[in-house]
Design an enzyme around this catalytic site. Structure first.
Site, PDB file in Angstrom:
ATOM      1  N   LYS A  99      56.131  36.431  91.437  1.00  0.00           N
ATOM      2  CA  LYS A  99      55.269  36.458  90.252  1.00  0.00           C
ATOM      3  C   LYS A  99      54.532  35.126  90.159  1.00  0.00           C
ATOM      4  CE  LYS A  99      55.733  37.284  85.232  1.00  0.00           C
ATOM      5  NZ  LYS A  99      56.721  37.535  84.147  1.00  0.00           N
ATOM      6  N   SER A 138      55.823  41.868  81.517  1.00  0.00           N
ATOM      7  CA  SER A 138      54.708  41.128  82.064  1.00  0.00           C
ATOM      8  C   SER A 138      54.705  41.032  83.596  1.00  0.00           C
ATOM      9  CB  SER A 138      54.696  39.701  81.504  1.00  0.00           C
ATOM     10  OG  SER A 138      55.841  38.990  81.934  1.00  0.00           O
ATOM     11  N   SER A 142      60.499  41.613  80.608  1.00  0.00           N
ATOM     12  CA  SER A 142      59.397  41.539  81.572  1.00  0.00           C
ATOM     13  C   SER A 142      59.770  41.823  83.022  1.00  0.00           C
ATOM     14  CB  SER A 142      58.726  40.166  81.499  1.00  0.00           C
ATOM     15  OG  SER A 142      57.880  40.096  80.386  1.00  0.00           O
TER      16      SER A 142
END
Lengths: 96, 486
Positions: free
Chosen positions: B81, B156, B180
């Site tokens: 990420k 997210s 997330s």
């Protein structure tokens, strides 16, 4: 928290050092008003005598040995600076 | 060959690498080709350094040829990420604020993955500064769900989940502050694990809410998640909230079979739960019962206050953490500012997107003079009660079973109201407030073919039990063998 939330967006944006456009102010006022209204229900919880939790697993007194270790070379540390000169970060004039 | 490769698990690929019927260079090349073929539609990647990945793969192959392979992750491409630092690579947090930022150092998890021999490749899309539940709040634009490109991948860490589901990476790392990792894992049909707070170092993770953030793995199988967790977990002196916990062999722990006592929190099955999601989770509960587990209804009475507590604490911490973005030392700097205060305000106005601004404003407000006690301090006290609910439940049960998300993947652009989006996280945020480990494992599909996730919530530092429970379920089902056609 029993009274309706009074979000002074102008004041809070200034505290946050965040310039907002008039359109953002209007939109955030309404959206954050909705969120704050939702949050009002926390006032119903009886928290008498309850200790606050800052971290789920309190870790206290984390000490490190006071020994010097190599840090980033100055070129690497300054690589992401928006403006630099002579190994210093350039900023607008602070003192006349 | 390539088509057979990119949906394989770490465990399967490690065996091929070990047998030298496959090289890391071949595997990495196949994934780069896969990314070229599908990422124009999925948009999971913010950037990737393919030459660097191939160099890491060649180094892995050389190690193996010399008889010095480092274990199951050696040579396996893993995506990160875009909030986790990798030396010399961009670190944008999907924000204009960090558009040109290059990491000067590795996050501890990156060091650990490299040490295990993994090919660290790809900067994966997310909501800006990890704030969101759909990956639509990204300065790079939204990521699509590989199962239905008109839908969100969740967030997210949507890029991490989508890249894995689309066969572009073999495993990935994300971060989980309120769900997330688990929610996008559920919406994309992969396994996602949020470790106990403190098990995995946060050093080198872009900070959102420091008392809630944890890095964790996305993987195709529970076994792969165990391998990834084993690589990244452990005490780190560079993170003062890192816990000195014993790290067991999570993969060996998968074989545990016990008649676990599993709690069903009644508050997690109320209004707002999609019927197809509810039905799939009920079937999973029935499976555990059929395996001799004791199923017991439990109550987490403060569940209804989780969302509000979370949005006060998370935004308060975010407003403090994001104060560092002032246009001075790094990040976006506005041009033509009159003085320092103007430079701060304008740089932040130009650099941050709408959701980040909203949260900074909310967080600043709840911390401001006259409101601190009513909002922030009260929320911290309610947090104590929420945590106590879980600990009380664990007197009677070993773990909890719930849906991961109340709904399957929704349409891109469908939820424009912030509050509606915040409600996506109602089953995941309590775990972060209580600091517990939890994972999402695929447990079925909606009639429309969208993945559904089962959430298992465990006890602090008992990831090994949690993984064994999920493995038991996975071994008896084949959801993880189904893949989207792209």
């Amino acid at each position: 928290m029993s009274s309706a939330p009074d979000l002074d967006l102008e004041h809070v944006a200034k505290l946050a050092r965040l310039a907002l456009t008039p359109a953002e102010k209007e939109q955030f006022s309404q959206q954050l008003g909705d969120v704050l209204q939702h949050i009002e229900q926390l006032a119903k919880v009886d928290v008498t005598g309850i200790e606050p939790t800052a971290h789920a697993f309190p870790v206290v007194n984390v000490w490190a040995e006071d020994v010097a270790r190599p840090g980033l070379p100055v070129e690497v540390a300054l690589r992401n600076a928006p403006a630099q000169r002579d190994h210093l970060i350039v900023v607008p004039k602070v003192v006349e | 060959m390539a088509a057979d490769l990119f949906f394989k698990s770490i465990a399967e690929l490690a065996a091929l690498l070990e047998a030298k019927t496959l090289s890391s260079t071949e595997l990495t090349s196949a994934l780069i080709a896969r990314k070229s073929a599908v990422d124009g539609r999925v948009k999971a990647f913010n950037s990737s350094d393919d030459a660097d990945a191939l160099a890491q793969a060649a180094a892995s192959d050389a190690r193996r040829a010399a008889g010095q392979a480092r274990g199951p992750l050696d040579g396996i491409p893993v995506g990160l990420k875009d909030v986790i630092s990798v030396t010399g690579q961009p670190l944008t947090a999907s924000s204009k604020m960090l558009a040109n930022f290059v990491s000067p150092y590795d996050a501890t998890v990156t060091v650990n993955l490299k040490r295990a021999g993994a090919v660290v490749w790809g900067r994966l899309n997310c909501d800006e500064f990890a704030m969101g539940s759909s990956t639509e709040n990204s300065a790079f634009g939204p990521t699509a769900n590989p199962w239905d490109l008109t839908r969100v991948p969740g967030g997210s860490s949507g890029g991490s989940a989508a890249a894995l589901a689309a066969g572009e990476v073999i495993a990935a790392l994300g971060s989980d502050t309120g769900g997330s990792i688990r929610q996008p894992a559920a919406l994309c049909g992969v396994v996602g694990l949020k470790p106990t707070y403190g098990l995995v170092s946060r050093y080198g993770l872009v900070a959102f809410a420091s008392s809630l953030d944890q890095i964790g793995p996305f993987a195709r199988t529970v076994e792969d998640a165990a391998l990834m967790l084993g690589a990244i977990a452990g005490h780190d002196p560079l993170d003062s909230t890192s816990f000195k916990a014993e790290i067991p062999d999570y993969r060996a722990g998968l074989k545990q079979r016990r008649p676990w006592r599993l709690g069903i929190p009644k508050e997690y099955f109320g209004a707002g739960l999609d019927p197809a999601v509810g039905a799939a989770v009920e079937k999973a509960i029935a499976f555990y019962k059929s395996q001799g587990c004791e199923i017991k209804e439990v109550s987490l009475p403060h569940t209804q206050y989780c969302l509000d507590t979370y949005y006060i604490i998370a935004t308060a911490e975010a407003s403090s953490n994001l104060a560092r973005f002032d246009g001075i030392r790094y990040g976006h700097r506005a041009k033509g500012a009159k003085d320092m205060a103007d430079l701060y305000s304008q740089s932040r106005a130009e650099g941050f997107g709408a959701e980040v601004k909203r949260r900074i404003i909310l967080g600043t407000y709840v911390l401001s003079s006259g409101y601190y006690d009513a909002y922030y301090l009260r929320a911290q006290k309610v947090r104590t009660l929420i945590r106590q609910d879980f600990l009380n439940a664990y007197r009677e049960v070993d773990a909890l079973l719930t849906p991961t998300s109340p709904m399957p993947a929704f349409k891109l652009g469908e939820k424009s109201d912030p509050l509606a989006l915040y409600l996506c996280d109602i089953y995941t945020i309590g775990v972060n407030l209580a600091g517990l480990p939890a994972l999402s494992v695929p447990c079925g599909f909606t009639p429309g073919g969208l993945p559904i996730g089962l959430q298992l919530i465990g006890q602090p530092f008992r990831e090994s039990d949690l993984l064994a429970m999920a493995h038991t379920y996975e071994q008896a089902h084949d959801w993880h063998l189904k893949h989207p056609s792209l």
